[in-house]
Design an enzyme around this catalytic site. Sequence first.
Site, PDB file in Angstrom:
ATOM      1  N   SER A 181      -9.634  -7.418   6.881  1.00 20.88           N
ATOM      2  CA  SER A 181      -9.314  -6.563   5.541  1.00 20.88           C
ATOM      3  C   SER A 181      -9.010  -7.536   4.550  1.00 20.88           C
ATOM      4  CB  SER A 181      -7.896  -5.947   5.906  1.00 20.88           C
ATOM      5  OG  SER A 181      -7.015  -5.539   4.622  1.00 20.88           O
ATOM      6  N   HIS A 208     -13.335  -4.479   5.550  1.00 14.89           N
ATOM      7  CA  HIS A 208     -12.169  -3.383   5.398  1.00 14.89           C
ATOM      8  C   HIS A 208     -11.692  -3.412   3.979  1.00 14.89           C
ATOM      9  CE1 HIS A 208      -9.523  -0.366   7.121  1.00 14.89           C
ATOM     10  NE2 HIS A 208      -8.667  -0.971   6.317  1.00 14.89           N
ATOM     11  N   ASP A 261      -9.104  -2.037   1.640  1.00 13.63           N
ATOM     12  CA  ASP A 261      -7.784  -0.965   1.442  1.00 13.63           C
ATOM     13  C   ASP A 261      -7.645  -0.386  -0.095  1.00 13.63           C
ATOM     14  OD1 ASP A 261      -6.741  -0.998   3.879  1.00 13.63           O
ATOM     15  OD2 ASP A 261      -6.436  -3.139   3.864  1.00 13.63           O
ATOM     16  N   MET A 300      -5.316   1.673  -2.444  1.00 14.86           N
ATOM     17  CA  MET A 300      -3.820   2.339  -2.411  1.00 14.86           C
ATOM     18  C   MET A 300      -3.576   2.654  -3.720  1.00 14.86           C
ATOM     19  SD  MET A 300      -1.719  -0.247   0.040  1.00 14.86           S
ATOM     20  CE  MET A 300      -2.612  -0.963   1.588  1.00 14.86           C
ATOM     21  N   HIS A 336     -10.946   2.309   3.316  1.00 13.70           N
ATOM     22  CA  HIS A 336      -9.933   2.959   3.619  1.00 13.70           C
ATOM     23  C   HIS A 336      -8.904   3.611   2.633  1.00 13.70           C
ATOM     24  CE1 HIS A 336      -5.688   2.301   6.307  1.00 13.70           C
ATOM     25  NE2 HIS A 336      -5.915   3.716   6.034  1.00 13.70           N
ATOM     26  N   MET A 376      -6.013   5.193   0.949  1.00 20.55           N
ATOM     27  CA  MET A 376      -4.764   5.595   1.106  1.00 20.55           C
ATOM     28  C   MET A 376      -4.431   6.197  -0.141  1.00 20.55           C
ATOM     29  SD  MET A 376      -3.595   2.257   3.307  1.00 20.55           S
ATOM     30  CE  MET A 376      -5.024   1.426   2.873  1.00 20.55           C
ATOM     31  N   MET A 404      -3.280   4.313  12.532  1.00 15.32           N
ATOM     32  CA  MET A 404      -2.743   3.254  11.860  1.00 15.32           C
ATOM     33  C   MET A 404      -1.543   2.564  12.971  1.00 15.32           C
ATOM     34  SD  MET A 404      -3.653   2.864   9.042  1.00 15.32           S
ATOM     35  CE  MET A 404      -2.570   1.533   8.531  1.00 15.32           C
ATOM     36  N   GLY A 450       0.596   0.540   3.610  1.00 13.82           N
ATOM     37  CA  GLY A 450       0.905   0.208   2.250  1.00 13.82           C
ATOM     38  C   GLY A 450       1.088  -1.354   1.907  1.00 13.82           C
ATOM     39  N   PHE A 451       1.236  -2.053   3.292  1.00 14.74           N
ATOM     40  CA  PHE A 451       1.162  -3.569   3.024  1.00 14.74           C
ATOM     41  C   PHE A 451       0.491  -4.157   4.106  1.00 14.74           C
ATOM     42  CE2 PHE A 451       4.625  -1.638   0.944  1.00 14.74           C
ATOM     43  CZ  PHE A 451       4.684  -2.184  -0.314  1.00 14.74           C
ATOM     44  N   GLY A 452       0.138  -5.642   3.932  1.00 14.08           N
ATOM     45  CA  GLY A 452      -0.377  -6.458   4.927  1.00 14.08           C
ATOM     46  C   GLY A 452       0.826  -7.148   5.515  1.00 14.08           C
ATOM     47  N   GLY A 453       0.430  -7.639   6.629  1.00 15.89           N
ATOM     48  CA  GLY A 453       1.611  -8.508   7.247  1.00 15.89           C
ATOM     49  C   GLY A 453       2.826  -7.912   8.088  1.00 15.89           C
ATOM     50  N   ASP A 457      -5.609  -0.321  12.878  1.00 16.54           N
ATOM     51  CA  ASP A 457      -5.211  -0.983  11.708  1.00 16.54           C
ATOM     52  C   ASP A 457      -3.704  -1.469  11.415  1.00 16.54           C
ATOM     53  OD1 ASP A 457      -5.223  -2.078   9.008  1.00 16.54           O
ATOM     54  OD2 ASP A 457      -5.785  -0.368   8.223  1.00 16.54           O
ATOM     55  N   GLY A 458      -3.406  -2.588  11.442  1.00 16.48           N
ATOM     56  CA  GLY A 458      -1.993  -3.033  11.033  1.00 16.48           C
ATOM     57  C   GLY A 458      -1.447  -3.827  12.287  1.00 16.48           C
ATOM     58  N   GLY A 459      -1.012  -5.123  11.961  1.00 15.16           N
ATOM     59  CA  GLY A 459      -0.232  -5.900  12.662  1.00 15.16           C
ATOM     60  C   GLY A 459      -1.137  -6.603  13.974  1.00 15.16           C
ATOM     61  N   GLY A 491      -5.838  -8.331   8.738  1.00 12.12           N
ATOM     62  CA  GLY A 491      -5.790  -8.781   7.480  1.00 12.12           C
ATOM     63  C   GLY A 491      -5.162 -10.309   7.526  1.00 12.12           C
ATOM     64  N   SER A 492      -3.948 -10.376   7.623  1.00 14.98           N
ATOM     65  CA  SER A 492      -2.816 -11.632   7.567  1.00 14.98           C
ATOM     66  C   SER A 492      -3.141 -12.596   8.794  1.00 14.98           C
ATOM     67  CB  SER A 492      -1.665 -11.633   7.577  1.00 14.98           C
ATOM     68  OG  SER A 492      -1.084 -10.593   8.545  1.00 14.98           O
TER      69      SER A 492
HETATM   70  C1  DX5 Z   1      -2.085  -1.515   5.741  1.00 15.26           C
HETATM   71  C2  DX5 Z   1      -3.743  -1.664   5.573  1.00 15.26           C
HETATM   72  C3  DX5 Z   1      -4.097  -2.676   6.539  1.00 15.26           C
HETATM   73  C4  DX5 Z   1      -3.394  -4.149   6.243  1.00 15.26           C
HETATM   74  C5  DX5 Z   1      -3.628  -4.581   7.574  1.00 15.26           C
HETATM   75  O1  DX5 Z   1      -1.655  -0.397   5.038  1.00 15.26           O
HETATM   76  O2  DX5 Z   1      -4.093  -0.435   5.699  1.00 15.26           O
HETATM   77  O3  DX5 Z   1      -5.578  -2.635   6.533  1.00 15.26           O
HETATM   78  O4  DX5 Z   1      -4.265  -4.825   5.211  1.00 15.26           O
HETATM   79  O5  DX5 Z   1      -2.819  -6.135   7.410  1.00 15.26           O
HETATM   80  P1  DX5 Z   1      -2.540  -6.888   8.656  1.00 15.26           P
HETATM   81  O6  DX5 Z   1      -3.456  -6.828   9.449  1.00 15.26           O
HETATM   82  O7  DX5 Z   1      -1.905  -7.948   8.013  1.00 15.26           O
HETATM   83  O8  DX5 Z   1      -1.084  -5.891   9.265  1.00 15.26           O
HETATM   84 ZN    ZN Z   2      -6.530  -0.502   6.073  1.00 14.67          ZN
END
Ligand code: DX5
Ligand code: ZN
Length: 215
Positions: A7, A32, A34, A36, A65, A67, A136, A141-144, A174-176, A196-197
């Site tokens: 991501s 990927h 994102d 938003m 993706h 959102m 999800m 909304g956020f990475g990490g 997707d996520g964590g 992502g992170s």
């Molecule tokens: C969250 C995004 C993800 C996000 C994942 O809303 O859709 O794609 O970037 O980030 P990590 O892998 O850091 O959870």
């Molecule tokens: Zn995503």
Amino acid sequence: MIKIAPSILSADFAKLAEDIKEVERGGADYIHVDVMDGHFVPNITIGPLVVQSIRPVTDLPLDVHLMIENPDLYIEAFAKAGADIISVHAEACPHLHRTIHLIKEHGVKPGVVINPATPVSAIEPIIKDVSLVLLMTVNPGFGGQSFIESVLPKITEVKNLADKLNLSLDIEVDGGVNPETAKLCVEAGANVLVAGSAIYNQADRGEAIKAIRGE
Ligand code: DX5
Ligand code: ZN
């Protein structure tokens, strides 16, 4: 075969092209993206102009993706910008069937996304029409953010449904996602892992991709 979709939300936007090329060299399968809007989720990121700019940078499919609220209004713009897959949230689409078919009409592979608290039954009527189901594993909304383990049974539910209906679709999470949670997702039935992170916060992105793939 497990696919990895880094991501770019966790990339350095000042050197986005370089950060994309680095994960492509490192063995990524999708990029990927994102998107938003500050309404559907409490964050604002990027739009079709950025997708258009990164399109010539990579040969990998762009996995967009959305959102956003009212995605129907922006599908044409993302398709023209070069998206290969466009995924929309079931929660944001009162006319989900129409939206999925609108994506197909633009020659793009459609995906459907559900949040951690949305049941698989919300996408059951549309599953035959999509190329990808995205579950999800954080609230978008956020990475990490931290992985929500209670989503794991839903991954298996989608996998069983796809097998029962003889569908060859991507099951993406997707996520964590990190090397530990990736393993749980693959065991549950996922074949595409967004991260992502766990990729961009590592100095060696290729090694990070390998670790998530379980190599
Ligand atoms: C969250 C995004 C993800 C996000 C994942 O809303 O859709 O794609 O970037 O980030 P990590 O892998 O850091 O959870
Ligand atoms: Zn995503």
